[in-house]
Scaffold this active site. Structure first.
Site, PDB file in Angstrom:
ATOM      1  N   CYS A   8       0.952  -1.062  -0.146  1.00  0.00           N
ATOM      2  CA  CYS A   8       0.220  -0.096   0.076  1.00  0.00           C
ATOM      3  C   CYS A   8       0.824   1.153   0.025  1.00  0.00           C
ATOM      4  O   CYS A   8       2.130   1.098  -0.067  1.00  0.00           O
ATOM      5  CB  CYS A   8      -0.948   0.065   0.960  1.00  0.00           C
ATOM      6  N   HIS A  23      14.838 -14.660  10.639  1.00  0.00           N
ATOM      7  CA  HIS A  23      14.555 -14.678  12.080  1.00  0.00           C
ATOM      8  C   HIS A  23      13.076 -14.826  12.273  1.00  0.00           C
ATOM      9  O   HIS A  23      12.730 -15.320  13.442  1.00  0.00           O
ATOM     10  CB  HIS A  23      15.194 -13.391  12.696  1.00  0.00           C
TER      11      HIS A  23
HETATM   12  C1  RB5 Z   1      -4.098   5.319   0.774  1.00  0.00           C
HETATM   13  O1  RB5 Z   1      -4.031   6.845   0.615  1.00  0.00           O
HETATM   14  C2  RB5 Z   1      -2.862   4.975   1.991  1.00  0.00           C
HETATM   15  O2  RB5 Z   1      -3.608   5.587   3.194  1.00  0.00           O
HETATM   16  C3  RB5 Z   1      -2.670   3.493   1.778  1.00  0.00           C
HETATM   17  O3  RB5 Z   1      -2.128   3.167   0.590  1.00  0.00           O
HETATM   18  C4  RB5 Z   1      -1.841   3.084   3.037  1.00  0.00           C
HETATM   19  O4  RB5 Z   1      -0.792   3.862   3.078  1.00  0.00           O
HETATM   20  C5  RB5 Z   1      -2.441   2.818   4.274  1.00  0.00           C
HETATM   21  O5  RB5 Z   1      -1.951   2.415   5.221  1.00  0.00           O
END
Ligand code: RB5
Length: 149
Positions: free
Chosen positions: A70, A103
């Site tokens: 993400c 680990h």
């Molecule tokens: C999206 O804007 C962002 O919040 C997501 O990709 C991530 O970083 C969340 O933890």
């Protein structure tokens, strides 16, 4: 018949999408079969909708390792670690990616798609997929992770 030891699932939200596409190409070029759990574009989505399905398939043992992304790597990692058989590690460099295999016997690597260089991310993925768990005293520690007090 797929060789599941050479098959790796990958999932991201929009924040990890460009890096996911880059890694899919690199993995294909290196002979890996990649199962893409989405997302399919940089349109804003909710990361759990993509990370849960992949995490379920690691939790069940369908695949030995998975890759999630993400923007920060945090939300993806938090989602994946809801599953009892998942050990998802947020990694920022290649040494960490190798160490979490050695680990922690991590079975998912979580990458911060907006904060690390794409080539560094590829280096992390290679280290993660190629490094064995050391076992021994680390097995004892890993066994204690799921114990609550
Ligand atoms: C999206 O804007 C962002 O919040 C997501 O990709 C991530 O970083 C969340 O933890």
């Amino acid at each position: 018949m797929k060789d599941l030891t050479k098959t790796v699932p990958i999932a991201s939200d929009h924040g990890g999408f460009p890096m996911k596409q880059f890694l899919i190409q690199k993995l294909h070029d290196s002979g890996w079969e990649v199962i893409d759990y989405g997302t399919e574009s940089e349109e804003s989505v909710d990361y759990p909708d993509f990370i849960h399905p992949l995490s379920k398939d690691i939790n069940s043992g369908k695949f030995p390792f998975g890759i999630i992304l993400c923007g920060s790597g945090n939300g993806a990692q938090m989602t994946a670690n809801k599953y009892p058989n998942v050990r998802a590690a947020l990694c920022w460099n290649t040494e960490q990616a190798a160490l979490t295999r050695m680990h922690n016997d991590a079975n998912i690597i979580s990458l911060p798609g907006r904060f690390v260089d794409f080539e560094e991310a590829w280096s992390m993925v290679k280290a993660f997929l190629q490094t064995p768990f050391e076992g021994g005293r680390h097995q004892q520690r890993v066994d204690k992770i799921s114990k609550t007090f």
